[in-house]
Design an enzyme around this catalytic site. Structure first.
Site, mmCIF file in Angstrom:
data_model
loop_
_atom_site.group_PDB
_atom_site.id
_atom_site.type_symbol
_atom_site.label_atom_id
_atom_site.label_comp_id
_atom_site.label_asym_id
_atom_site.label_seq_id
_atom_site.Cartn_x
_atom_site.Cartn_y
_atom_site.Cartn_z
ATOM 1 N N GLU A 193 0.832 -1.215 0.000
ATOM 2 C CA GLU A 193 0.000 0.000 0.000
ATOM 3 C C GLU A 193 0.866 1.264 0.000
ATOM 4 O O GLU A 193 0.547 2.237 -0.673
ATOM 5 C CB GLU A 193 -0.938 -0.021 1.209
ATOM 6 C CG GLU A 193 -1.984 -1.127 1.074
ATOM 7 C CD GLU A 193 -2.867 -1.221 2.301
ATOM 8 O OE1 GLU A 193 -2.378 -1.719 3.336
ATOM 9 O OE2 GLU A 193 -4.022 -0.793 2.238
ATOM 10 N N GLU A 216 -4.443 -9.088 3.615
ATOM 11 C CA GLU A 216 -5.119 -8.697 4.860
ATOM 12 C C GLU A 216 -6.339 -9.551 5.184
ATOM 13 O O GLU A 216 -6.657 -9.783 6.345
ATOM 14 C CB GLU A 216 -5.544 -7.224 4.802
ATOM 15 C CG GLU A 216 -4.408 -6.225 4.998
ATOM 16 C CD GLU A 216 -3.681 -5.870 3.715
ATOM 17 O OE1 GLU A 216 -3.814 -6.616 2.722
ATOM 18 O OE2 GLU A 216 -2.978 -4.848 3.699
HETATM 19 C C1 LIG Z 1 -8.271 4.143 14.764
HETATM 20 C C2 LIG Z 1 -8.150 3.130 13.699
HETATM 21 C C3 LIG Z 1 -8.135 3.693 12.320
HETATM 22 C C4 LIG Z 1 -7.768 2.674 11.326
HETATM 23 C C5 LIG Z 1 -6.337 2.784 11.010
HETATM 24 C C6 LIG Z 1 -5.822 1.539 10.404
HETATM 25 C C7 LIG Z 1 -4.399 1.311 10.793
HETATM 26 C C8 LIG Z 1 -3.899 -0.047 10.431
HETATM 27 C C9 LIG Z 1 -4.023 -0.333 8.993
HETATM 28 C C10 LIG Z 1 -3.231 -1.548 8.617
HETATM 29 C C11 LIG Z 1 -3.182 -1.585 7.147
HETATM 30 C C12 LIG Z 1 -2.607 -2.776 6.478
HETATM 31 O O1 LIG Z 1 -3.346 -2.888 5.278
HETATM 32 C C13 LIG Z 1 -2.703 -4.044 7.272
HETATM 33 C C14 LIG Z 1 -1.550 -4.967 7.055
HETATM 34 O O2 LIG Z 1 -0.573 -4.671 6.429
HETATM 35 S S1 LIG Z 1 -1.717 -6.457 7.811
HETATM 36 C C15 LIG Z 1 -0.237 -7.318 7.389
HETATM 37 C C16 LIG Z 1 -0.235 -7.792 6.008
HETATM 38 N N1 LIG Z 1 0.904 -8.618 5.785
HETATM 39 C C17 LIG Z 1 0.871 -9.925 5.923
HETATM 40 O O3 LIG Z 1 -0.138 -10.514 6.184
HETATM 41 C C18 LIG Z 1 2.181 -10.634 5.745
HETATM 42 C C19 LIG Z 1 2.372 -11.608 6.863
HETATM 43 N N2 LIG Z 1 3.661 -12.236 6.785
HETATM 44 C C20 LIG Z 1 3.934 -13.241 5.926
HETATM 45 O O4 LIG Z 1 3.138 -13.638 5.124
HETATM 46 C C21 LIG Z 1 5.291 -13.842 6.031
HETATM 47 O O5 LIG Z 1 5.765 -13.641 7.326
HETATM 48 C C22 LIG Z 1 6.290 -13.238 5.014
HETATM 49 C C23 LIG Z 1 6.337 -11.727 5.118
HETATM 50 C C24 LIG Z 1 5.913 -13.670 3.586
HETATM 51 C C25 LIG Z 1 7.709 -13.777 5.337
HETATM 52 O O6 LIG Z 1 7.665 -15.188 5.378
HETATM 53 P P1 LIG Z 1 8.925 -16.024 5.929
HETATM 54 O O7 LIG Z 1 10.155 -15.508 5.345
HETATM 55 O O8 LIG Z 1 8.557 -17.455 5.761
HETATM 56 O O9 LIG Z 1 9.025 -15.675 7.471
HETATM 57 P P2 LIG Z 1 7.986 -15.938 8.656
HETATM 58 O O10 LIG Z 1 6.619 -16.007 8.175
HETATM 59 O O11 LIG Z 1 8.497 -17.058 9.497
HETATM 60 O O12 LIG Z 1 8.118 -14.555 9.453
HETATM 61 C C26 LIG Z 1 9.346 -14.202 10.068
HETATM 62 C C27 LIG Z 1 9.023 -13.418 11.312
HETATM 63 O O13 LIG Z 1 8.409 -12.187 10.929
HETATM 64 C C28 LIG Z 1 7.178 -12.024 11.612
HETATM 65 N N3 LIG Z 1 6.271 -11.272 10.731
HETATM 66 C C29 LIG Z 1 6.032 -11.491 9.428
HETATM 67 N N4 LIG Z 1 5.174 -10.575 8.953
HETATM 68 C C30 LIG Z 1 4.873 -9.769 9.987
HETATM 69 C C31 LIG Z 1 4.032 -8.623 10.137
HETATM 70 N N5 LIG Z 1 3.364 -8.090 9.114
HETATM 71 N N6 LIG Z 1 3.929 -8.079 11.357
HETATM 72 C C32 LIG Z 1 4.629 -8.554 12.414
HETATM 73 N N7 LIG Z 1 5.455 -9.629 12.327
HETATM 74 C C33 LIG Z 1 5.561 -10.219 11.124
HETATM 75 C C34 LIG Z 1 6.705 -13.434 11.871
HETATM 76 O O14 LIG Z 1 5.789 -13.462 12.912
HETATM 77 C C35 LIG Z 1 8.005 -14.132 12.200
HETATM 78 O O15 LIG Z 1 8.304 -13.802 13.527
HETATM 79 P P3 LIG Z 1 9.062 -14.829 14.477
HETATM 80 O O16 LIG Z 1 10.407 -15.038 13.865
HETATM 81 O O17 LIG Z 1 9.069 -14.184 15.793
HETATM 82 O O18 LIG Z 1 8.242 -16.096 14.458
#
Ligand SMILES: CCCCCCCCCCC[C@H](O)CC(=O)SCCNC(=O)CCNC(=O)[C@H](O)C(C)(C)COP(=O)(O)OP(=O)(O)OC[C@H]1O[C@@H](n2cnc3c(N)ncnc32)[C@H](O)[C@@H]1OP(=O)(O)O
Ligand code: NAD
Length: 721
Positions: free
Chosen positions: A116, A136
């Site tokens: 985004e 999402e």
């Molecule tokens: C008052 C309110 C008003 C409203 C305001 C709104 C504000 C908020 C708006 C949000 C807007 C946005 O549109 C929302 C989002 O962006 S939601 C997130 C979207 N992204 C995802 O869903 C991606 C999720 N992640 C993955 O799919 C995978 O992790 C990967 C990025 C493809 C990487 O894969 P890989 O290499 O296999 O690694 P892991 O999956 O094992 O991840 C490694 C560690 O990283 C952590 N991780 C991954 N993504 C996130 C993330 N987005 N946030 C936090 N942490 C993340 C994951 O947990 C692993 O952590 P650990 O090593 O501790 O296990």
């Protein structure tokens, strides 16, 4: 070493400010990153030496999106003020409406909020094979930084709704074809090309395009409405019990009718409602629970490294062996398949080929890749090839003596480092390895059928299995795209044990007079893909009959003995295998309830004679769900109590991936905690008073209910791990 989290800005001699997001490992958009971005964009917009801006992610990854931990904090506290105001203030005002051109330099991945931000830039330069998407909806929310508005304007409405509703990522190559990516360049050139592009815009050589203002890809209102109608049908089909898909379409439509900015405002409103929904709570829990499974105390935290597994022997080419072989081959692991004679070997080889063909015909695999995978495959009738295999996976019929003898033989022919795994579903691993001196390298590799498609791999460790062997199998599991969950050694392991009361409870209800097709329909409406009777048909009733006594031996005090399966088999109904069970199975059509099976049910009811006063009981749909799933929760409590899983969330993942328990309910334990341990305890207690010990609440459930604790709260348990 502490993680370096923050946003930096460097202004070069060319007048380009490079703003870099650093938040390892995926540059998620955590609060300090959001505030850092606001500060740096304000700064860059104000500085007179800055002509143009490039946004990039550190370490070859643009951004994995908004920090999902924040959603979890919001779920715990209910405090929406933890969510920053980003979409208008940062994304629209400071970025897209900036007077200075802004280019996204995309490497590795740009997902969710990451993509985004990139779409709010005035151009996007990407490296090959970058992963782009808005996932999402898999978290129960919708894109919240304007993605619902900008993606349709960049790639067209049909493609955008497809990507968002199905949470489908695309590569930067496809992104370039669609117009999402403006230039695709080698990784080493991404930054320099982005700088140049930004200056070209600043100096009028390239157009200054604001995604939200574009209309060229949207088409006419009637075309848009037709696409959205198809999207609504798709949403109904793929997510009947979830709110975010329909809500997302409404938000997209708002932007089509009233303009992008109006869409952005509605998006923020809807996002706020959805983030607090039970669906979002369940799905976010599943996201973290899945990642937690790769953290196994004393295995993954003691400095061990997985050994390479290049060649695997699979013993037994039946249903499971052929599926396991397929999964290994698809990940470029050489496989030798051993069978008992050439006829069965040919059958096994043909099954593997058929599995590959099925994947090709469904567009999941290219012919070329299938050919390459099959070139790594060899069928054998003796152990000659076993001398250099790194792992053996035994998948012969469920017979203790046969398995014991096989393990004794393979111990002799394989190298001393070779992992000796069994796919048994019911036999104690210690018993399987009893005749060997290699107990430390014996492990359970419990796949789910069809093994090349089902995502779960239960790794069963006995008290002797070494940490190295567990780590190696976890690495193989990940390599073949499974989610490995390490569990302890008990009859049924985690998944089958937790769910054995599922069909038992269904049989009890049917014997109490409840219509079996109604039971299936209530359970599928709850969210499981198959009700207990259709599931029985799929597995085959012969299996049900064979495993019944094994479970009865250990869990006999909580078994409901129903003659229905035996009666079913006697009447020639083995389920899907022979086209006839509770349902009728005909090629090319959906299973149809078979009314003639009701005579079997009647006979069973006569034999069990448990209908109060000989009359069918009357139950609501809610009571059906409770009578079927609360006994499952009760068994899950025993699994937790005995430490069969490391943490409650492992059982959630195992139930979602092994039993297709709805992920939006967060898994079996998470769901139970949502319903409330006290309520479940009281319901089971009352049911046990009426219908007997099958429903008797477990000690763990009782303790939790009495102490007002959640089932998932950790405790020091008598762990088997
Ligand atoms: C008052 C309110 C008003 C409203 C305001 C709104 C504000 C908020 C708006 C949000 C807007 C946005 O549109 C929302 C989002 O962006 S939601 C997130 C979207 N992204 C995802 O869903 C991606 C999720 N992640 C993955 O799919 C995978 O992790 C990967 C990025 C493809 C990487 O894969 P890989 O290499 O296999 O690694 P892991 O999956 O094992 O991840 C490694 C560690 O990283 C952590 N991780 C991954 N993504 C996130 C993330 N987005 N946030 C936090 N942490 C993340 C994951 O947990 C692993 O952590 P650990 O090593 O501790 O296990
Ligand atoms: N069917 C399931 O859904 C499922 C799921 C998980 C685990 N399992 C377990 O997987 C194992 C295999 O089950 P299946 O359903 O594939 O059985 P299956 O009957 O389809 O296949 C077993 C195969 O083993 C072969 N075999 C027997 N003895 C052999 C020997 N000495 N050497 C080589 N091959 C031999 C048989 O010829 C047969 O082809 C069992 O332990 C079962 O409990 C089954």
């Amino acid at each position: 070493m502490a993680k370096k989290i923050g946003v930096t800005m460097e202004v070069g001699n060319d007048g380009v400010a490079v703003i870099t997001i650093s938040n390892p490992p995926v540059n998620s958009l955590a609060s300090p990153i959001i505030s850092g971005l606001k500060e740096k964009f304000r700064d860059a917009n104000q500085r007179i030496d800055v002509k143009a801006i490039v946004l990039i992610g550190n370490n070859g990854r643009f951004s994995g999106g908004f920090d999902i931990n924040v959603f979890q904090q919001v779920h715990k506290t209910g405090d929406l003020s933890l969510m920053p105001e980003v979409s208008v203030e940062l994304v629209c005002n400071l970025m897209e409406d900036s007077r200075k051109p802004l280019v996204a330099a995309v490497e590795g991945l740009a997902l969710g909020g990451g993509l985004e931000l990139a779409m709010a830039c005035h151009a996007r330069v990407a490296a090959p094979k970058a992963q782009l998407g808005l996932p999402e909806l898999t978290l129960g929310v919708i894109p919240g930084f304007g993605g619902t508005q900008r993606l349709p304007r960049l790639v067209g409405l049909a493609k955008a709704t497809d990507m968002i509703l199905l949470s489908k990522s695309i590569s930067s190559e496809e992104g370039q074809k669609l117009g999402l990516i403006d230039a695709l360049v080698p990784p080493g050139d991404v930054l320099s090309t982005s700088r140049k592009w930004a200056l070209d815009i600043a100096e009028g050589r390239k157009p200054f395009l604001r995604s939200l203002h574009r209309t060229d890809k949207i088409g006419s209102l009637s075309e848009a409405r037709a696409i959205l109608k198809t999207s609504r049908q798709l949403a109904k089909k793929i997510a009947p019990n979830m709110p975010q898909h329909h809500a997302c379409i409404e938000v997209i439509e708002e932007g089509i009718i009233h303009g992008g900015y109006s869409g952005v405002l509605k998006e923020a409103e809807v996002f706020k409602q959805l983030v607090l929904s039970d669906t979002a709570k369940g799905l976010v829990h599943v996201f973290f629970a899945q990642r937690a499974t790769s953290k196994v105390p004393n295995v993954t935290d003691v400095g061990l490294k997985p050994r390479p597994i290049k060649k695997v022997a699979v013993i037994g080419g039946g249903l499971m062996g052929s599926g396991i072989a397929t999964a290994l081959l698809l990940s470029n692991i050489r496989v030798v398949l051993k069978e008992i004679n050439s006829e069965y070997l040919m059958k096994g080889i043909k099954s593997v080929e058929a599995n590959m063909k099925g994947l090709v015909s469904r567009g999941k695999l290219t012919q070329d890749k299938a050919g390459k995978a099959l070139s790594l495959f060899k069928g054998v009738l003796d152990y000659t090839e076993f001398k250099d295999v790194d792992m053996v996976i035994e998948a012969v019929i469920e017979n203790i003596q046969l398995k014991q003898n096989i393990f004794k033989e393979i111990e002799k022919v394989c190298s001393p480092h070779c992992i000796l795994a069994s796919n048994t579903s019911t036999i104690d691993l210690d018993v399987i390895g009893e005749k060997t001196n290699s107990k430390d390298r014996i492990v359970g590799a419990h796949f789910f059928s069809p093994a090349h498609l089902m995502p779960l791999l239960e790794i069963v460790r006995s008290k002797n299995t070494s940490a190295q062997v567990i780590l190696d199998l976890m690495a193989v599991g990940k390599a073949i795209k499974k989610v490995p969950v390490v569990v302890g050694n008990c009859i049924g392991f985690a998944v089958n044990r937790t769910f054995f009361p599922y069909s038992q409870a269904a049989h009890m209800l049917a014997n109490l007079g409840v219509d079996l097709f109604r039971i299936d329909s209530v359970i599928t409406s709850f969210g499981l893909p198959l009700g207990p009777f259709q599931l029985g048909d799929l597995a085959g009733h012969g299996i049900g009959l064979a495993v019944g006594p094994i479970y009865a031996k250990v869990y006999g005090d909580r078994m409901f003995r129903s003659p229905m399966t035996e009666l079913l088999l006697k009447s020639g109904r083995n389920g899907k295998i022979n086209g006839k069970g509770y349902y009728i199975y005909e090629k090319g059509s959906k299973p149809k309830p078979d009314p003639s099976v009701l005579s079997v049910v009647e006979e069973s009811r006569k034999l069990t004679n448990i209908m109060p006063g000989g009359k069918p009981i009357s139950v609501s749909d809610k009571e059906i769900v409770e009578m079927i799933l609360f006994p499952v929760v009760n068994e899950a409590c025993r699994v937790l109590d005995e430490g069969v899983v490391i943490r409650a969330s492992d059982l959630d993942i195992a139930s979602v991936l092994g039993m297709s328990f709805p992920s939006y309910r967060g898994g079996i334990v998470f769901w139970a905690d949502t319903v409330g341990p006290k309520y479940i305890y009281e319901r089971l207690k009352r049911l046990s008073e009426t219908y007997g010990s099958f429903f008797k609440p477990s000690r763990y459930l009782e303790e939790r209910a009495m102490n007002g604790m959640l089932l998932s709260e950790s405790k020091s348990s008598r762990s088997r791990l």
